[in-house]
Write a protein that holds these residues in place. Structure first.
Motif, short mmCIF file in Angstrom:
data_model
loop_
_atom_site.label_atom_id
_atom_site.label_comp_id
_atom_site.label_asym_id
_atom_site.label_seq_id
_atom_site.Cartn_x
_atom_site.Cartn_y
_atom_site.Cartn_z
N ILE A 6 0.04 6.21 10.67
CA ILE A 6 -0.37 6.24 9.27
C ILE A 6 0.06 4.94 8.61
N TYR A 10 -3.43 1.03 2.13
CA TYR A 10 -4.85 1.11 2.49
C TYR A 10 -5.68 0.50 1.36
N THR A 36 0.28 4.25 0.51
CA THR A 36 0.01 5.61 0.99
C THR A 36 1.04 6.55 0.39
N LEU A 45 -3.80 14.26 4.01
CA LEU A 45 -4.23 12.86 3.99
C LEU A 45 -5.42 12.73 4.92
N ILE A 46 -6.51 12.20 4.39
CA ILE A 46 -7.76 12.10 5.15
C ILE A 46 -8.12 10.64 5.37
N LYS A 47 -8.33 10.27 6.62
CA LYS A 47 -8.87 8.94 6.94
C LYS A 47 -10.37 9.02 6.72
N GLY A 81 -14.22 12.87 6.36
CA GLY A 81 -13.24 12.10 7.12
C GLY A 81 -12.42 13.01 8.02
N THR A 112 -12.68 9.49 -3.56
CA THR A 112 -12.99 9.30 -2.15
C THR A 112 -13.46 7.89 -1.78
N GLU A 115 -10.24 3.98 1.90
CA GLU A 115 -10.05 4.17 3.34
C GLU A 115 -9.28 5.45 3.63
N TYR A 116 -8.43 5.88 2.68
CA TYR A 116 -7.68 7.13 2.82
C TYR A 116 -7.77 7.90 1.50
N ASN A 345 -15.34 3.29 8.25
CA ASN A 345 -14.98 3.02 9.65
C ASN A 345 -16.15 2.31 10.31
#
Length: 345
Positions: A6, A10, A36, A45-47, A81, A112, A115-116, A345
């Protein structure tokens, strides 16, 4: 999944000031580096894989949306994600490593377009890899909005509905779900080319609001079909004018503001003596009125329809976080057709 590192920071799109002019507001977006955050008990936490840009997102940029976020803020209401970290609550653990559709309507949360993304575990729903990024990114918004709008028509036992913005994504989904309930749809668009396109797609009742016979045709058609529900994503004087032409006891349901103008043009006598009403629809309010079981069933149905390709949402552009501002400028010039997808991504 393999253990993922993590990052401590970001990148995200951030807005520091609201400007009423939409193109100017878009120009205010900047790519920033964010720390973060430490997760609270029920947060995840969502990538991020992708996030949709919808009219509601653009209203957020101008400060016109109903949910007011403190500035500076990260826009974006929905996306998709992979959950890479969770809070301490056991309720969050089962989401670890899962691909999820996610969103927020909280005033105190970043959105949203990053990146995270951090949100409550209840705002996440696992989704199959069979659903491509573009479709999954908007799964929580447009399909459920269309279902909620048709729910109104069903509960009022409407035989037919009339909708403007018929070329839009919600409009096309409304048409699909209405057909499943046996409800006729009168489509209203602004250009003759759009009339031709919708008729080619199998729509029987399509009217051009720019046509000199529009009011006469809408009055007759809505009477013949008993169209007692109107769905309005546009606002402005046309909305009121259309309500005047619908049968007695008609309900005019406003769920968007594409024109940026107040709903007007309606005849007070139609409200007084024909028992017509004007009301608003907001997805969050509708969801709050549903049981969790019903929401899960509707979401499951939508996922299956997307997996099969039975329904879809059109995305004409894709943009990275670096070129998002330029892509958004192009999107605001024509929001009637394909949407913009931000990919991370």
């Amino acid at each position: 999944m393999s253990k993922m590192t993590i990052p401590s920071t970001y990148r995200a799109l951030s807005l520091g000031i609201h400007i009423t002019d939409l193109k100017e507001a878009v120009s205010q977006l900047q790519v920033v580096e964010k720390s973060t955050p430490k997760l609270q008990s029920k947060q995840v936490l969502i990538k991020m894989e992708g996030a949709a840009c919808n009219p509601s997102d653009l209203l957020t940029l101008t400060g016109s949306y109903g949910v007011k976020k403190a500035l500076p803020m990260v826009p974006g209401w929905v996306g998709v994600g992979t959950v890479v970290a969770t809070g301490k609550s056991p309720l969050t653990k089962w989401l670890k490593g899962k691909r999820v559709v996610c969103g927020t309507q909280a005033a105190n949360e970043d959105g949203t377009w990053a990146e995270y993304f951090v949100t409550d575990y209840m705002m996440c729903l696992p989704v199959s890899n069979k659903i491509e990024t573009a479709q999954a990114a908007n799964l929580m918004l447009n399909p459920l909005t269309a279902i909620g709008l048709i729910d109104i028509a069903v509960k009022t036992k409407a035989k037919a509905i009339v909708q403007n913005a018929a070329m839009g994504q919600v409009g096309k989904l409304v048409t699909y779900f209405a057909a499943k309930k046996g409800i006729e749809v009168i489509q209203v668009v602004r250009k003759e080319a759009q009339v031709a396109q919708l008729k080619a797609e199998g729509n029987q009742y399509v009217l051009n609001s720019s046509d000199e016979n529009f009011e006469k045709d809408l009055r007759k058609l809505s009477s013949d079909l008993n169209a007692t529900v109107g769905l309005d994503a546009v606002g402005g004087t046309l909305a009121g004018a259309m309500l005047n032409l619908l049968p007695a006891k008609a309900r005019w349901v406003v769920y968007g503001d594409l024109s940026g103008e107040a709903v007007s043009g309606f005849d007070p006598m139609e409200l007084l003596y024909q028992d017509k009403t004007i009301e608003g629809f907001h997805l969050k309010n509708w969801l709050d009125q549903q049981s969790m079981l019903r929401i899960m069933r509707k979401m499951s149905m939508v996922k299956k329809l997307l997996e099969k390709g039975t329904i879809s949402m059109q995305f004409g552009q894709e943009a990275t976080i670096e070129d998002a501002t330029d892509a958004l400028r192009l999107y605001v010039e024509d929001m009637s057709n394909a949407k913009l997808l931000l990919k991370f991504n």
